[in-house]
Motif scaffolding. Structure first.
Motif, PDB file in Angstrom:
ATOM      1  N   LEU A 129       5.034  27.497  44.577  1.00  0.00           N
ATOM      2  CA  LEU A 129       6.044  27.418  43.521  1.00  0.00           C
ATOM      3  C   LEU A 129       5.810  26.236  42.587  1.00  0.00           C
ATOM      4  O   LEU A 129       5.826  26.399  41.373  1.00  0.00           O
ATOM      5  CB  LEU A 129       7.442  27.319  44.140  1.00  0.00           C
ATOM      6  CG  LEU A 129       7.872  28.488  45.024  1.00  0.00           C
ATOM      7  CD1 LEU A 129       9.216  28.203  45.668  1.00  0.00           C
ATOM      8  CD2 LEU A 129       7.920  29.770  44.220  1.00  0.00           C
ATOM      9  N   HIS A 130       5.637  25.059  43.151  1.00  0.00           N
ATOM     10  CA  HIS A 130       5.475  23.846  42.339  1.00  0.00           C
ATOM     11  C   HIS A 130       4.557  22.865  43.057  1.00  0.00           C
ATOM     12  O   HIS A 130       4.469  22.876  44.283  1.00  0.00           O
ATOM     13  CB  HIS A 130       6.823  23.150  42.107  1.00  0.00           C
ATOM     14  CG  HIS A 130       7.835  23.999  41.435  1.00  0.00           C
ATOM     15  ND1 HIS A 130       7.809  24.285  40.096  1.00  0.00           N
ATOM     16  CD2 HIS A 130       8.900  24.671  41.930  1.00  0.00           C
ATOM     17  CE1 HIS A 130       8.818  25.072  39.792  1.00  0.00           C
ATOM     18  NE2 HIS A 130       9.493  25.333  40.899  1.00  0.00           N
ATOM     19  N   ALA A 131       3.947  21.990  42.280  1.00  0.00           N
ATOM     20  CA  ALA A 131       3.155  20.889  42.832  1.00  0.00           C
ATOM     21  C   ALA A 131       3.571  19.603  42.126  1.00  0.00           C
ATOM     22  O   ALA A 131       3.940  19.619  40.946  1.00  0.00           O
ATOM     23  CB  ALA A 131       1.668  21.140  42.633  1.00  0.00           C
ATOM     24  N   SER A 132       3.519  18.511  42.847  1.00  0.00           N
ATOM     25  CA  SER A 132       3.888  17.223  42.270  1.00  0.00           C
ATOM     26  C   SER A 132       2.708  16.646  41.493  1.00  0.00           C
ATOM     27  O   SER A 132       1.583  17.158  41.554  1.00  0.00           O
ATOM     28  CB  SER A 132       4.271  16.235  43.389  1.00  0.00           C
ATOM     29  OG  SER A 132       3.116  15.875  44.122  1.00  0.00           O
ATOM     30  N   ASP A 133       2.962  15.561  40.803  1.00  0.00           N
ATOM     31  CA  ASP A 133       1.887  14.794  40.212  1.00  0.00           C
ATOM     32  C   ASP A 133       1.103  14.136  41.349  1.00  0.00           C
ATOM     33  O   ASP A 133       1.608  13.964  42.459  1.00  0.00           O
ATOM     34  CB  ASP A 133       2.438  13.702  39.288  1.00  0.00           C
ATOM     35  CG  ASP A 133       3.097  14.279  38.052  1.00  0.00           C
ATOM     36  OD1 ASP A 133       2.729  15.399  37.653  1.00  0.00           O
ATOM     37  OD2 ASP A 133       3.989  13.623  37.500  1.00  0.00           O
ATOM     38  N   VAL A 134      -0.107  13.752  41.080  1.00  0.00           N
ATOM     39  CA  VAL A 134      -0.934  13.085  42.073  1.00  0.00           C
ATOM     40  C   VAL A 134      -0.620  11.588  42.039  1.00  0.00           C
ATOM     41  O   VAL A 134      -0.547  10.999  40.967  1.00  0.00           O
ATOM     42  CB  VAL A 134      -2.430  13.323  41.785  1.00  0.00           C
ATOM     43  CG1 VAL A 134      -3.316  12.535  42.728  1.00  0.00           C
ATOM     44  CG2 VAL A 134      -2.747  14.805  41.869  1.00  0.00           C
ATOM     45  N   VAL A 135      -0.427  10.996  43.230  1.00  0.00           N
ATOM     46  CA  VAL A 135      -0.230   9.541  43.329  1.00  0.00           C
ATOM     47  C   VAL A 135      -1.447   8.961  44.045  1.00  0.00           C
ATOM     48  O   VAL A 135      -1.990   9.568  44.965  1.00  0.00           O
ATOM     49  CB  VAL A 135       1.085   9.156  44.057  1.00  0.00           C
ATOM     50  CG1 VAL A 135       2.284   9.610  43.275  1.00  0.00           C
ATOM     51  CG2 VAL A 135       1.124   9.709  45.452  1.00  0.00           C
ATOM     52  N   THR A 136      -1.857   7.792  43.614  1.00  0.00           N
ATOM     53  CA  THR A 136      -3.037   7.140  44.182  1.00  0.00           C
ATOM     54  C   THR A 136      -2.617   5.875  44.921  1.00  0.00           C
ATOM     55  O   THR A 136      -1.865   5.063  44.389  1.00  0.00           O
ATOM     56  CB  THR A 136      -4.045   6.797  43.079  1.00  0.00           C
ATOM     57  OG1 THR A 136      -4.409   8.005  42.396  1.00  0.00           O
ATOM     58  CG2 THR A 136      -5.291   6.157  43.646  1.00  0.00           C
ATOM     59  N   VAL A 137      -3.139   5.715  46.122  1.00  0.00           N
ATOM     60  CA  VAL A 137      -2.927   4.509  46.907  1.00  0.00           C
ATOM     61  C   VAL A 137      -4.287   3.812  46.993  1.00  0.00           C
ATOM     62  O   VAL A 137      -5.254   4.390  47.482  1.00  0.00           O
ATOM     63  CB  VAL A 137      -2.405   4.827  48.331  1.00  0.00           C
ATOM     64  CG1 VAL A 137      -2.264   3.553  49.141  1.00  0.00           C
ATOM     65  CG2 VAL A 137      -1.091   5.578  48.255  1.00  0.00           C
ATOM     66  N   HIS A 138      -4.342   2.569  46.508  1.00  0.00           N
ATOM     67  CA  HIS A 138      -5.578   1.790  46.569  1.00  0.00           C
ATOM     68  C   HIS A 138      -5.583   1.019  47.874  1.00  0.00           C
ATOM     69  O   HIS A 138      -4.741   0.156  48.101  1.00  0.00           O
ATOM     70  CB  HIS A 138      -5.676   0.844  45.366  1.00  0.00           C
ATOM     71  CG  HIS A 138      -6.915   0.010  45.392  1.00  0.00           C
ATOM     72  ND1 HIS A 138      -8.160   0.550  45.239  1.00  0.00           N
ATOM     73  CD2 HIS A 138      -7.096  -1.308  45.597  1.00  0.00           C
ATOM     74  CE1 HIS A 138      -9.057  -0.406  45.330  1.00  0.00           C
ATOM     75  NE2 HIS A 138      -8.434  -1.562  45.554  1.00  0.00           N
ATOM     76  N   VAL A 139      -6.503   1.345  48.748  1.00  0.00           N
ATOM     77  CA  VAL A 139      -6.614   0.675  50.050  1.00  0.00           C
ATOM     78  C   VAL A 139      -7.609  -0.473  49.903  1.00  0.00           C
ATOM     79  O   VAL A 139      -8.743  -0.277  49.487  1.00  0.00           O
ATOM     80  CB  VAL A 139      -7.092   1.669  51.138  1.00  0.00           C
ATOM     81  CG1 VAL A 139      -7.185   0.967  52.482  1.00  0.00           C
ATOM     82  CG2 VAL A 139      -6.148   2.855  51.217  1.00  0.00           C
ATOM     83  N   ARG A 140      -7.146  -1.714  50.249  1.00  0.00           N
ATOM     84  CA  ARG A 140      -8.029  -2.875  50.133  1.00  0.00           C
ATOM     85  C   ARG A 140      -8.174  -3.585  51.450  1.00  0.00           C
ATOM     86  O   ARG A 140      -7.470  -3.430  52.366  1.00  0.00           O
ATOM     87  CB  ARG A 140      -7.567  -3.907  49.120  1.00  0.00           C
ATOM     88  CG  ARG A 140      -6.320  -3.625  48.388  1.00  0.00           C
ATOM     89  CD  ARG A 140      -5.970  -4.690  47.440  1.00  0.00           C
ATOM     90  NE  ARG A 140      -4.521  -4.838  47.597  1.00  0.00           N
ATOM     91  CZ  ARG A 140      -3.829  -5.823  47.182  1.00  0.00           C
ATOM     92  NH1 ARG A 140      -4.404  -6.800  46.575  1.00  0.00           N
ATOM     93  NH2 ARG A 140      -2.559  -5.871  47.341  1.00  0.00           N
TER      94      ARG A 140
END
Length: 140
Positions: A129-140
């Motif tokens: 039905l729907h998809a969210s925007d993509v979120v990015t997590v920067h792992v350091r």
């Protein structure tokens, strides 16, 4: 008498034109697809430390009548492609899901949430039905 006939003919022709235009407009509106209102939202921290817990939450809903909803979190990181992390149970109304995980190495992890419509709890053919925007997590 001649004058009345001309006026009557013009009035009748005008009415026919208006009725035809209204009929055409109603057919055009009926042929247009109807879109259900719905949305999916996802939250994740912008950065995380290697080995520390990353919590990703999502919720979504759609006003499609007769559907159960299931919300799934998907991850894309380190060249692996998109794959499902976890899914919620099939529910009526708003679906929520939370995933906890850690990353063993540095880089960017991308997450998205996808809302599916089901006809029953054991539906083998869910409808996206729907998809969210993509979120990015920067792992350091």
């Amino acid at each position: 008498m001649t004058r009345t006939k001309k006026t009557g003919m013009k009035a009748r022709g005008g009415r026919v034109a208006v009725i035809g235009a209204l009929g055409l407009a109603s057919v055009a509106l009926a042929a247009a697809p109807a879109f259900a209102k719905g949305a999916v939202e996802i939250t994740a921290p912008p950065t995380a430390q290697v080995g520390k817990t990353i919590t990703v939450k999502a919720h979504g809903d759609d006003d499609s009548a007769g559907y159960l909803h299931q919300l799934c979190l998907e991850e894309n990181g380190f060249g692996e492609g998109w794959h499902q992390e976890t899914c919620s149970a099939a529910v009526k109304g708003e679906a929520r899901v939370t995933a906890h995980g850690t990353s063993a190495r540095r880089g960017n992890l991308r997450f998205r949430a996808v809302l599916y419509g089901l006809t029953s709890t054991h539906d083998q053919n869910p409808v996206r039905l729907h998809a969210s925007d993509v979120v990015t997590v920067h792992v350091r």
